[in-house]
Design a protein around this motif. Structure first.
Motif, PDB file in Angstrom:
ATOM      1  N   SER A 162       0.785  -0.984   0.154  1.00 38.06           N
ATOM      2  CA  SER A 162      -0.112   0.114  -0.030  1.00 38.06           C
ATOM      3  C   SER A 162       0.832   1.471   0.449  1.00 38.06           C
ATOM      4  N   VAL A 163       1.813   1.035   0.868  1.00 39.45           N
ATOM      5  CA  VAL A 163       3.210   2.434   1.105  1.00 39.45           C
ATOM      6  C   VAL A 163       3.563   2.772  -0.370  1.00 39.45           C
ATOM      7  N   LEU A 164       3.538   1.417  -1.051  1.00 37.56           N
ATOM      8  CA  LEU A 164       4.742   0.784  -2.199  1.00 37.56           C
ATOM      9  C   LEU A 164       3.801   2.251  -3.257  1.00 37.56           C
TER      10      LEU A 164
ATOM     11  N   ILE B 147       3.211   5.760  -3.260  1.00 38.86           N
ATOM     12  CA  ILE B 147       4.536   6.364  -3.161  1.00 38.86           C
ATOM     13  C   ILE B 147       4.219   6.570  -5.221  1.00 38.86           C
ATOM     14  N   HIS B 148       4.590   5.618  -5.858  1.00 40.43           N
ATOM     15  CA  HIS B 148       3.648   4.984  -7.237  1.00 40.43           C
ATOM     16  C   HIS B 148       3.086   7.248  -7.502  1.00 40.43           C
ATOM     17  N   GLN B 149       1.922   6.891  -6.943  1.00 46.58           N
ATOM     18  CA  GLN B 149       0.704   7.470  -7.223  1.00 46.58           C
ATOM     19  C   GLN B 149       1.066   9.207  -6.726  1.00 46.58           C
TER      20      GLN B 149
ATOM     21  N   PHE C  30     -10.030   1.976  -2.894  1.00 39.99           N
ATOM     22  CA  PHE C  30      -8.413   1.197  -2.734  1.00 39.99           C
ATOM     23  C   PHE C  30      -7.668   0.856  -4.004  1.00 39.99           C
ATOM     24  N   TRP C  31      -8.972  -0.326  -4.515  1.00 42.06           N
ATOM     25  CA  TRP C  31      -9.234  -0.757  -5.534  1.00 42.06           C
ATOM     26  C   TRP C  31      -9.408  -1.333  -6.720  1.00 42.06           C
ATOM     27  N   ALA C  32     -10.302   0.092  -6.787  1.00 36.16           N
ATOM     28  CA  ALA C  32     -10.152   1.005  -8.362  1.00 36.16           C
ATOM     29  C   ALA C  32      -8.615   0.567  -8.530  1.00 36.16           C
TER      30      ALA C  32
ATOM     31  N   LEU D 244      -6.806   8.616  -3.349  1.00 39.75           N
ATOM     32  CA  LEU D 244      -6.136   7.661  -3.946  1.00 39.75           C
ATOM     33  C   LEU D 244      -4.884   7.365  -3.128  1.00 39.75           C
ATOM     34  N   PRO D 245      -3.633   8.130  -2.899  1.00 40.54           N
ATOM     35  CA  PRO D 245      -2.908   8.201  -2.111  1.00 40.54           C
ATOM     36  C   PRO D 245      -3.084   8.221  -0.783  1.00 40.54           C
TER      37      PRO D 245
END
Length: 546
Positions: A339-341, A344-346, A474-476, A502-503
């Motif tokens: 979730s954290v990764l 970070i990507h977002q 979260f899942w979209a 999202l983040p």
């Protein structure tokens, strides 16, 4: 009535005795060529209708239990207007006769007798039957050395279907034997399985000390002492008895049922270990109990004590719950890490919002962004599935342990510990109610009664609800929130207005996972503490070896 033929096959031979609950005859089963005992309800039953209810309860209770340490019921019927029960003929002497004279017993013999009584209670409680009148006169010592528990005339039921088939306990006046019964069964609460364990402690105290723990000039004085005073230490009367035996008795005789050992299985396991140590110290074990079914407790008795530092002594449920808790911790860490990764990507994508790229670079960046997003989503799904599996296994296990700690007091069936999470809308309520019941059943008693503070459970549930309600974000596929703008020579992208949710949702997984881990740790620790018993090393040190 001598020579009468009951139900066409039981010939009465001689009257063995008569009491307030009826008279008992020795008889012969002419069909199966065996000796039996026939118990009749008194002739004056109309003057005491409650006796009829208790007679019925005795039959129903005895019929639920099939165990070598419990007298067997063969048949029930009516003869010449009299209710009767046909039971196993028990040839032996009552424990009352064995105790006559008030001479304290040797440790090994007393432990063997009480272990046999406790084995009967394990069977009774598994059948959802509470005896409510464990005392020396209701214990028979038979010729082959075994113990038989008799007289379920005031038994109670914790199984709803059985309880509804006979007169409810609330319809009967409080009953029991003051010298041995638990204080609560003479009050409004009436007691439960733990009341039998109190009586078991009273019997063990009496065997070792030569007298019950509480005595007085009349029943009122005895009851007031039980309500107002702690039980006297066994060491005051028998300083030679090992300290762990006295400690077990002290726990069984706690006035608050929540501070006693919570199941007969746990007590039976401790008694068996004490028997084993007594045998090693030079006293022959006196095993009068039989546990013919496989169970976690009996398996634990067949295994060596755990290594030093692990004082769970064969409580397989505790060790198994601990391993499942570790699996939940690992799944939570992996899920939170992914979730954290993802967050970070977002945020990295958001940092380049509005930046213009050449068309070739833009396409490469777009492919890399979507590839990494798909990889992280797949990892999130795998970790999420693993977390769900670990969680359901752990949650079902702690619910099973709670059932051992508080038999019959949890509101939902064991299967609901899993199914409740998947019932639409019901999963907003059912798991929380199950968790509440498990918490109260597992909590050690605190000063002033009640259970341990429950704030952590409420906090965990709030975190679960927030997580559940934000799952659409979260899942979209979050790359759909990225809007591309194509120019003549360059391209750029912008973000939808709700993109920043999202983040945030992904970062919130970290505190939610931490709260869940704390809840799992607390629940597992409470159950381990409740099931823990005295380490065998302490008992061994207290018994001099020869």
């Amino acid at each position: 009535m001598r020579g009468a033929l009951i139900a066409g096959k039981y010939e009465l031979v001689e009257r063995l005795g008569r009491g307030g609950m009826g008279e008992v005859w020795a008889a012969r089963d002419m069909d199966l060529r065996r000796d039996v005992a026939v118990k009749f309800l008194p002739h004056d039953v109309d003057a005491s209708p409650e006796l009829l209810h208790r007679f019925e309860r005795e039959a129903v209770a005895a019929a639920q239990i099939n165990h070598p340490n419990v007298v067997t019921l063969h048949e029930r019927g009516v003869y010449d207007g009299l209710q009767f029960l046909v039971m196993e003929r028990v040839d032996g002497t009552s424990l009352t006769e064995r105790m006559r004279g008030g001479t304290p017993m040797q440790l090994a013999e007393a432990l063997g007798i009480v272990q046999g009584i406790c084995a009967a209670l394990v069977a009774a409680h598994r059948a959802k039957v509470v005896h409510y009148d464990i005392k020396p006169s209701n214990v028979m010592l038979i010729a082959d050395g075994r113990v038989k528990v008799v007289d379920f005339g005031i038994a109670g039921f914790t199984h709803t279907r059985t309880a509804f088939s006979v007169a409810p306990s609330s319809a009967l006046s409080p009953a029991g034997t003051l010298e041995y019964g638990a204080p609560e069964q003479f009050l409004d609460s009436r007691g439960d399985e733990r009341s039998d364990l109190y009586a078991l402690g009273s019997v063990l105290f009496a065997l070792l000390a030569g007298q019950p723990p509480f005595t007085g000039a009349n029943g009122y004085i005895v009851l007031r002492r039980k309500i107002d005073e702690d039980a006297p230490p066994l060491a005051d009367l028998r300083p030679d008895v090992p300290a762990p035996v006295g400690q077990l008795i002290a726990e069984l005789l706690q006035r608050n049922p929540g501070q006693r050992p919570q199941t007969a299985e746990v007590v039976h396991a401790r008694l068996a270990r004490m028997q084993s140590v007594a045998a090693e110290s030079g006293q022959e074990p006196d095993d009068r109990s039989t546990l013919p079914w496989p169970s976690r407790t009996t398996e634990a008795l067949r295994t060596p004590p755990p290594p030093s530092g692990d004082h769970r002594h064969g409580h397989t449920l505790v060790r198994t719950t601990g391993r499942r808790a570790v699996a939940v911790y690992g799944a939570l860490v992996l899920f939170a890490l992914v979730s954290v990764l993802t967050a970070i990507h977002q945020l990295t994508v958001a940092n380049h919002e509005g930046t213009e790229y050449s068309k070739s670079v833009f396409q490469e960046a777009q492919d890399a962004r979507e590839t990494l997003a798909a990889f992280l989503l797949g990892a999130q799904i795998l970790c999420g599935a693993g977390l769900v599996a670990c969680w359901l296994v752990w949650f079902a296990r702690v619910r099973a342990v709670a059932e051992q700690l508080a038999p019959g007091q949890l509101r939902y069936s064991p299967s609901m510990a899993v199914a409740g999470w998947f019932i639409p809308f019901g999963n907003f309520v059912l798991p929380k109610q199950i968790a509440n019941d498990v918490w109260h059943a597992s909590s050690p008693s605190v000063r002033g009664g009640g259970s341990a503070p429950i704030g952590l459970l409420h906090t965990w549930w709030a975190a679960w609800l927030v997580t559940f309600l934000t799952w659409p974000f979260f899942w979209a596929p979050w790359t759909n929130w990225v809007q591309e703008t194509h120019g003549v020579d360059t391209d750029r992208y912008g973000l939808d207005g709700s993109y920043w949710l999202l983040p945030i949702v992904h970062v919130l997984v970290v505190p939610a996972a931490a709260i869940t881990a704390l809840y799992v740790r607390r629940m597992t620790a409470m159950q381990a503490a409740r099931l823990d018993s005295q380490p065998p090393e302490a008992f061994s040190a207290a018994v001099p070896r020869t």
